[in-house]
Motif scaffolding. Structure first.
Motif, PDB file in Angstrom:
ATOM      1  N   THR A   1       0.756  -1.166  -0.053  1.00 53.20           N
ATOM      2  CA  THR A   1       0.062   0.042   0.034  1.00 53.20           C
ATOM      3  C   THR A   1       0.878   1.211   0.063  1.00 53.20           C
ATOM      4  O   THR A   1       0.764   2.212  -0.797  1.00 53.20           O
ATOM      5  CB  THR A   1      -0.980  -0.045   1.340  1.00 53.20           C
ATOM      6  OG1 THR A   1      -1.737  -1.147   0.917  1.00 53.20           O
ATOM      7  CG2 THR A   1      -1.925   1.413   1.119  1.00 53.20           C
TER       8      THR A   1
ATOM      9  N   SER B   1       1.690   3.588  -4.128  1.00 59.99           N
ATOM     10  CA  SER B   1       1.119   4.717  -4.422  1.00 59.99           C
ATOM     11  C   SER B   1       1.781   5.761  -5.341  1.00 59.99           C
ATOM     12  O   SER B   1       1.174   6.876  -5.852  1.00 59.99           O
ATOM     13  CB  SER B   1       0.723   5.488  -2.943  1.00 59.99           C
ATOM     14  OG  SER B   1       1.811   5.797  -2.396  1.00 59.99           O
TER      15      SER B   1
ATOM     16  N   GLU C   1       2.625  12.760  -0.128  1.00 62.52           N
ATOM     17  CA  GLU C   1       3.290  11.114   0.195  1.00 62.52           C
ATOM     18  C   GLU C   1       3.843  11.130   1.683  1.00 62.52           C
ATOM     19  O   GLU C   1       3.543  10.046   2.185  1.00 62.52           O
ATOM     20  CB  GLU C   1       4.332  10.754  -0.881  1.00 62.52           C
ATOM     21  CG  GLU C   1       3.748  10.179  -2.221  1.00 62.52           C
ATOM     22  CD  GLU C   1       2.714   9.229  -2.071  1.00 62.52           C
ATOM     23  OE1 GLU C   1       2.797   8.287  -1.301  1.00 62.52           O
ATOM     24  OE2 GLU C   1       1.837   9.197  -3.068  1.00 62.52           O
TER      25      GLU C   1
ATOM     26  N   LYS D   1       1.125  10.655   3.948  1.00 65.40           N
ATOM     27  CA  LYS D   1       0.245   9.711   3.939  1.00 65.40           C
ATOM     28  C   LYS D   1       1.206   8.486   4.872  1.00 65.40           C
ATOM     29  O   LYS D   1       0.842   7.853   5.602  1.00 65.40           O
ATOM     30  CB  LYS D   1      -0.050   9.318   2.827  1.00 65.40           C
ATOM     31  CG  LYS D   1      -1.421   9.927   1.891  1.00 65.40           C
ATOM     32  CD  LYS D   1      -1.837   9.276   0.808  1.00 65.40           C
ATOM     33  CE  LYS D   1      -0.749   9.310  -0.175  1.00 65.40           C
ATOM     34  NZ  LYS D   1      -1.214   8.501  -1.470  1.00 65.40           N
TER      35      LYS D   1
END
Length: 370
Positions: free
Chosen positions: A15, A19, A206, A209
């Motif tokens: 995951t 991305s 990013e 996240k």
């Protein structure tokens, strides 16, 4: 390569890394994730040539080796397997396929030579420091909304991270020419003397996240061309924007002596309500400030007008000034205090907005004609 790994750990790492993989690639290997198995670890690497994410997870390695397989397809396969499943990854002798076994499921994916996978992390990173994940997230959250999306002014398409020598702080600034957001923390040990760098918008998103919910420190290393964020088994390396950030301090006014204080939540809600009828392109809201009240007014020749009155604290000469409604709400969303403070000069000059309880952040808005 032959490795056995637990589904949830593998899915979490996939995951994170997949991305950054673009859905459409003209370079086939950039659609793949690099898998490297050795010494009880499976290392996953993905890149778009601007950002590289690497994460290592524990695994049973029966045979060391490496392979690259389609990132999104592998992610979808693992995602659809049942919780608690064990996966076995096996690269065939010719290296052109990777087989995946889990329970009664069997998959075979086309592989590309792992030797062709690019290495973005190579090179020296002479400057490094540690910053708490909470501080890093705070700096980004307070400024990222002001990053420009206008590609022609590419040097504004990120946040400017730099050492403010005189103040002894590490500061982050973002601006799109209409608004500016600035946040800082006391300079971490090791950050003194670092070059000012522009971290791209995609990298900023990013980082937020990847390190969401992380407790502890993030190690930041940088050179003049790249920046690396690492924590535990997770590493993000990114190219920097090659450009010169403007002298932002010139647009921060120093003599705004008219102080306006409003209740934050009520102000944001009122702006949202009156802007309902404004033109989407302009979204201008006029603030008529005087005495102890502010009248928020919107006039749209095509659909009508709206007004709302708010109580405030203000003891200077009356002033009428207009702002973009969305910009006002973006800034109000960063204010954690019950009140929001405006420092004004006149209807045509930049306005400073602050959180009275946060001395390490400030926001500047350019007014609009209304």
């Amino acid at each position: 390569m032959r490795v056995t790994i637990e589904r949830s750990a593998f899915l979490k790492a996939l995951t994170h890394v997949q991305s950054v993989v673009e859905r459409r690639n003209t370079i086939p290997i950039l659609s793949n994730v690099l898998l490297q198995a050795a010494q009880g670890q499976l290392k996953l690497t993905a890149t778009d040539l601007d950002i590289e994410i690497v994460e290592s997870v524990p695994a049973e390695v029966a045979r060391s080796g490496a392979a690259t397989v389609p990132a999104h397809m592998l992610y979808d396969i693992v995602r659809k397997l049942p919780d608690g499943a064990q996966l076995e990854l096996d690269r065939a002798g010719d290296g052109q396929r990777v087989s995946i076994f889990s329970g009664r499921s069997r998959f075979s994916l086309q592989a590309l030579p792992h030797e062709d996978f690019p290495d973005l992390a190579a090179g020296d990173f002479p400057h490094s420091f540690a910053i708490s994940a909470a501080d890093l997230k705070g700096l980004i959250d307070k400024t990222r909304f002001a990053i420009s999306t206008e590609e022609t002014r590419y040097y504004l398409n990120g946040i400017y991270l730099h050492d403010v020598v005189a103040a002894g702080t590490l500061r982050v600034v973002a601006t799109d020419g209409h608004r500016l957001a600035q946040a800082e923390i006391p300079r971490p040990e090791g950050a003194n003397g670092m070059p000012g760098v522009i971290v791209p918008r995609k990298t900023v998103l990013e980082v937020v996240k990847l390190f969401e919910g992380l407790e502890g420190a993030v190690d930041v290393s940088l050179s003049a061309a790249k920046i690396r964020f690492s924590a535990g088994d997770l590493v993000l390396t990114s190219k920097l924007i090659d450009g010169t950030f403007p002298d932002y301090e010139r647009v921060i006014p120093r003599n705004n002596d008219k102080k306006l204080i409003l209740e934050t939540a009520g102000f944001a809600a009122a702006v949202d309500r009156v802007s309902t009828i404004s033109l989407e392109k302009g979204r201008a809201v006029k603030l008529q400030i005087g005495g102890n009240k502010v009248v928020l007014a919107v006039n749209n020749p095509d659909s009508g007008s709206a007004e709302e009155e708010l109580a405030c604290s203000y003891d200077a000469a009356p002033i009428d000034i207009g702002f973009n409604a969305r910009y006002l709400m973006d800034v109000a969303g960063q204010i954690k205090s019950e009140t929001i403070e405006f420092s004004l000069a006149d209807a045509g000059s930049p306005t400073i907005i602050r959180d009275p309880a946060d001395g390490q952040a400030l926001y500047v808005l350019m007014p609009m004609r209304v």
